[in-house]
Design a protein around this motif. Sequence first.
Motif, PDB file in Angstrom:
ATOM      1  N   GLY A  75     -18.336 -47.702  -7.880  1.00 19.92           N
ATOM      2  CA  GLY A  75     -18.601 -47.279  -6.513  1.00 19.92           C
ATOM      3  C   GLY A  75     -19.314 -48.316  -5.674  1.00 19.92           C
ATOM      4  O   GLY A  75     -19.286 -48.246  -4.442  1.00 19.92           O
ATOM      5  N   SER A  76     -19.961 -49.296  -6.301  1.00 21.72           N
ATOM      6  CA  SER A  76     -20.743 -50.282  -5.549  1.00 21.72           C
ATOM      7  C   SER A  76     -19.955 -51.534  -5.193  1.00 21.72           C
ATOM      8  O   SER A  76     -20.461 -52.408  -4.491  1.00 21.72           O
ATOM      9  CB  SER A  76     -21.983 -50.675  -6.359  1.00 21.72           C
ATOM     10  OG  SER A  76     -21.604 -51.242  -7.604  1.00 21.72           O
ATOM     11  N   SER A  77     -18.747 -51.666  -5.662  1.00 21.88           N
ATOM     12  CA  SER A  77     -17.970 -52.883  -5.419  1.00 21.88           C
ATOM     13  C   SER A  77     -17.514 -52.966  -3.973  1.00 21.88           C
ATOM     14  O   SER A  77     -17.169 -51.969  -3.352  1.00 21.88           O
ATOM     15  CB  SER A  77     -16.749 -52.922  -6.334  1.00 21.88           C
ATOM     16  OG  SER A  77     -17.128 -52.965  -7.682  1.00 21.88           O
ATOM     17  N   THR A  78     -17.532 -54.176  -3.425  1.00 26.71           N
ATOM     18  CA  THR A  78     -17.053 -54.414  -2.063  1.00 26.71           C
ATOM     19  C   THR A  78     -16.086 -55.585  -2.070  1.00 26.71           C
ATOM     20  O   THR A  78     -16.468 -56.692  -2.430  1.00 26.71           O
ATOM     21  CB  THR A  78     -18.233 -54.726  -1.113  1.00 26.71           C
ATOM     22  OG1 THR A  78     -19.163 -53.627  -1.176  1.00 26.71           O
ATOM     23  CG2 THR A  78     -17.746 -54.880   0.310  1.00 26.71           C
ATOM     24  N   PRO A  79     -14.823 -55.406  -1.656  1.00 27.50           N
ATOM     25  CA  PRO A  79     -14.240 -54.104  -1.329  1.00 27.50           C
ATOM     26  C   PRO A  79     -13.909 -53.318  -2.593  1.00 27.50           C
ATOM     27  O   PRO A  79     -13.749 -53.910  -3.665  1.00 27.50           O
ATOM     28  CB  PRO A  79     -12.965 -54.498  -0.578  1.00 27.50           C
ATOM     29  CG  PRO A  79     -12.564 -55.796  -1.217  1.00 27.50           C
ATOM     30  CD  PRO A  79     -13.853 -56.519  -1.502  1.00 27.50           C
ATOM     31  N   PRO A  80     -13.776 -51.999  -2.487  1.00 27.38           N
ATOM     32  CA  PRO A  80     -13.324 -51.225  -3.644  1.00 27.38           C
ATOM     33  C   PRO A  80     -11.882 -51.591  -3.981  1.00 27.38           C
ATOM     34  O   PRO A  80     -11.106 -51.945  -3.093  1.00 27.38           O
ATOM     35  CB  PRO A  80     -13.437 -49.772  -3.165  1.00 27.38           C
ATOM     36  CG  PRO A  80     -13.405 -49.854  -1.680  1.00 27.38           C
ATOM     37  CD  PRO A  80     -14.025 -51.163  -1.306  1.00 27.38           C
TER      38      PRO A  80
END
Length: 267
Positions: A75-80
Amino acid sequence: MSPDSAMDGIDGRVPPSAREITTGQTNRVWSVEGPTPYILKHYGDPSRAANEAAALRLLAGHRAPAPQLLAASSGSSTPPWTAQAALHAKPVHLDRLLADLAEPLAAIHRIPGTHFGRLAGARQNHSWTDYLHDRLRVYAAAAPALPAVAGRLHHEVDASDNAIQPVLLHHDLQPGHLLCGPAGSRLLIDWELAIFGDHRSELARLAVRLDLDDPTPVLPLVSGADATAEGRLHLYWRIHLLADAALSTDRAVRERAAGRLLGPSVR
């Protein structure tokens, strides 16, 4: 990074050799070669990424006709992102779409749900009525010129028999999302909008995506369809038209949907 994201070092970053194959407006997609060829998908909306990953995991458990999820972001990854197995398949021709959808849809609609609404990343409802009312409130707020339409739909939802057992819905059926494999197999891609709900909503949304003036041509996809099924199909069709009239980024789509809702042929 989720536990299944370690396969072959897939980490969500775009390799230099990747070939972009983006076709939509909300996500970016690449084809990646390597020991394990895969499709890398970056999402503009984290809830859609979580929902697609959850749907693909569920589908794999039921051996349903869908891509294999190789890896997914936390959930914390950018971008998902998700990484899905590359497919040697082509879109089914529009002329064959309804006929070829019957078998994969039957398999998908046999998968029971635990609630109503998206699988992950969004509010989950205890009843189908609650889900529909929530959606109608969102559409009405985004389409203030159509309050009478939204009001009628709220009343019709309340008047319907909504003792629905939730099943898995792709909920974004359209040309290009049904593929034909080399051995003649059929499978569905792009599961980010999947929900648990009434299978007739699936068909109504398809009728909107096919730009039909009336949804009844898709009714044969429901086995044992009767007058109740037809009435439910028309109700859901108008709800999906309201969604397009309220939320589509394409002005022509918004205007066409509003015109159908206000036209004399709509029930």
